[in-house]
Each structure stands twice: as C-alpha cells, then as structure tokens.
Enzyme design. Structure first.
Site, PDB file in Angstrom:
ATOM      1  N   TYR A  37      -2.524  -2.957  -7.302  1.00 25.69           N
ATOM      2  CA  TYR A  37      -2.009  -1.692  -6.781  1.00 25.69           C
ATOM      3  C   TYR A  37      -1.396  -0.857  -7.900  1.00 25.69           C
ATOM      4  O   TYR A  37      -1.675   0.330  -8.021  1.00 25.69           O
ATOM      5  CB  TYR A  37      -0.972  -1.951  -5.677  1.00 25.69           C
ATOM      6  CG  TYR A  37      -0.277  -0.696  -5.227  1.00 25.69           C
ATOM      7  CD1 TYR A  37      -0.882   0.162  -4.312  1.00 25.69           C
ATOM      8  CD2 TYR A  37       0.957  -0.333  -5.740  1.00 25.69           C
ATOM      9  CE1 TYR A  37      -0.269   1.334  -3.919  1.00 25.69           C
ATOM     10  CE2 TYR A  37       1.585   0.827  -5.354  1.00 25.69           C
ATOM     11  CZ  TYR A  37       0.971   1.653  -4.439  1.00 25.69           C
ATOM     12  OH  TYR A  37       1.575   2.827  -4.061  1.00 25.69           O
ATOM     13  N   GLU A  59       4.419   3.402   3.807  1.00 25.26           N
ATOM     14  CA  GLU A  59       5.710   3.756   3.214  1.00 25.26           C
ATOM     15  C   GLU A  59       6.822   3.601   4.260  1.00 25.26           C
ATOM     16  O   GLU A  59       7.910   3.130   3.954  1.00 25.26           O
ATOM     17  CB  GLU A  59       5.702   5.186   2.672  1.00 25.26           C
ATOM     18  CG  GLU A  59       4.850   5.383   1.450  1.00 25.26           C
ATOM     19  CD  GLU A  59       5.512   4.892   0.162  1.00 25.26           C
ATOM     20  OE1 GLU A  59       6.710   4.583   0.175  1.00 25.26           O
ATOM     21  OE2 GLU A  59       4.809   4.842  -0.852  1.00 25.26           O
ATOM     22  N   TRP A  67       7.809  -3.519  -1.691  1.00 26.04           N
ATOM     23  CA  TRP A  67       6.449  -2.994  -1.598  1.00 26.04           C
ATOM     24  C   TRP A  67       5.446  -4.140  -1.659  1.00 26.04           C
ATOM     25  O   TRP A  67       4.397  -4.094  -1.038  1.00 26.04           O
ATOM     26  CB  TRP A  67       6.212  -1.974  -2.700  1.00 26.04           C
ATOM     27  CG  TRP A  67       4.926  -1.241  -2.542  1.00 26.04           C
ATOM     28  CD1 TRP A  67       3.882  -1.226  -3.417  1.00 26.04           C
ATOM     29  CD2 TRP A  67       4.507  -0.424  -1.441  1.00 26.04           C
ATOM     30  NE1 TRP A  67       2.850  -0.457  -2.928  1.00 26.04           N
ATOM     31  CE2 TRP A  67       3.213   0.052  -1.710  1.00 26.04           C
ATOM     32  CE3 TRP A  67       5.110  -0.047  -0.240  1.00 26.04           C
ATOM     33  CZ2 TRP A  67       2.505   0.871  -0.843  1.00 26.04           C
ATOM     34  CZ3 TRP A  67       4.400   0.781   0.624  1.00 26.04           C
ATOM     35  CH2 TRP A  67       3.120   1.222   0.310  1.00 26.04           C
TER      36      TRP A  67
END
Length: 150
Positions: A37, A59, A67
């Site tokens: 990512y 998000e 994350w």
C-alpha cells in the site's frame, strides 16, 4: 516516480529498513499489505466513484485503529460491501448491516456504527456531489456524479 531522499536509503540504494523498535511496536505496519500500500497507493490520486467511495469508507473504518488493521481487512470489506459499488451499498438494509456486523470470521471491523456509516456515506457523497455538479450543469439533483460530471 517518487524520489527517495538520501537519508531514506541504505548505501546500496535500497529503501532503509525501519528501526527494530518500530517493527516491534508496529508489527502490522511491516505486513506485506501495508508495504505494498505504501509503495503503490499512498499519496496517489484516486479517480472514479468506486475508488473514491472505497477510500472514504475505509478511512472512516480506520478511525481509532491502525491503517494496517484496515488493510488486512480490505478484501473482507470489498466482499461485504459489494466492492464499494455505490448504489448497492446505498440499498443495504438494517438486517444486512447486522449480518455484516455479526460475521464470526470478522472480515470487517465489527462495529455497527462503522458499518452503518458506509450506507450514510453514500447519501452524503451524492448529495454534496450533485449539489456541486448541478450548480454548473443545471441538471436535476437526483443525478449522480458519474452522470452529470462525465
């Protein structure tokens, strides 16, 4: 192509490895999903209704979590929320949300509010988007971005 500053590289030119304390504390940040990512997606522009909608929803799910946790569950989110197809997510009813929240495999973050936010996020996105689009195109408000801004 992104440039890497000299202090981010080892003498061999490869990206520097995170300090041992960082890897110990933030193990999830060292996962293959997270590294991929960061290398391929982070800081890159997203285009298209589904890609933007997915980013907004993930998000929102990330709030209060790492994350890396969300990335590990991204395929579960895509499966549960129809690959973030906006109109299909909008049609999710309370019983479908309960099924997602109650998933024993925990493919998504099992928080009712975070799952319900996907449905709510769709209506907010279209409302804001259409208001902006229609101001310029003078089209009726029920049209979505992909129709009035293409």
């Amino acid at each position: 192509q992104q440039q890497v500053s000299s202090h981010d590289k080892t003498s061999m030119g490869a990206p520097a490895r995170a300090p041992a304390w960082f890897e110990k504390v933030y193990r999830g940040a060292m996962s293959d999903d997270y590294r991929r990512y960061m290398a391929e997606e982070w800081g890159q522009e997203k285009r298209g209704d589904q890609a933007l909608f997915e980013k907004l929803c993930l998000e929102g799910a990330q709030a209060g979590l790492s994350w890396a946790t969300i990335l590990a569950k991204r395929e579960g989110y895509r499966s549960a929320f129809y690959s973030f197809h906006v109109s299909r997510c909008a049609a999710l009813c309370d019983s479908e949300i309960e099924k997602i929240v109650g998933d024993k495999e925990a493919r998504v973050v099992r928080h009712r509010g975070k799952c319900q936010s996907v449905v709510k996020m769709q209506s907010v996105c279209y409302s804001v988007c259409c208001r902006v689009c229609c101001k310029h195109c003078r089209l009726v408000l029920h049209l979505c971005c992909s129709v009035c801004c293409s």
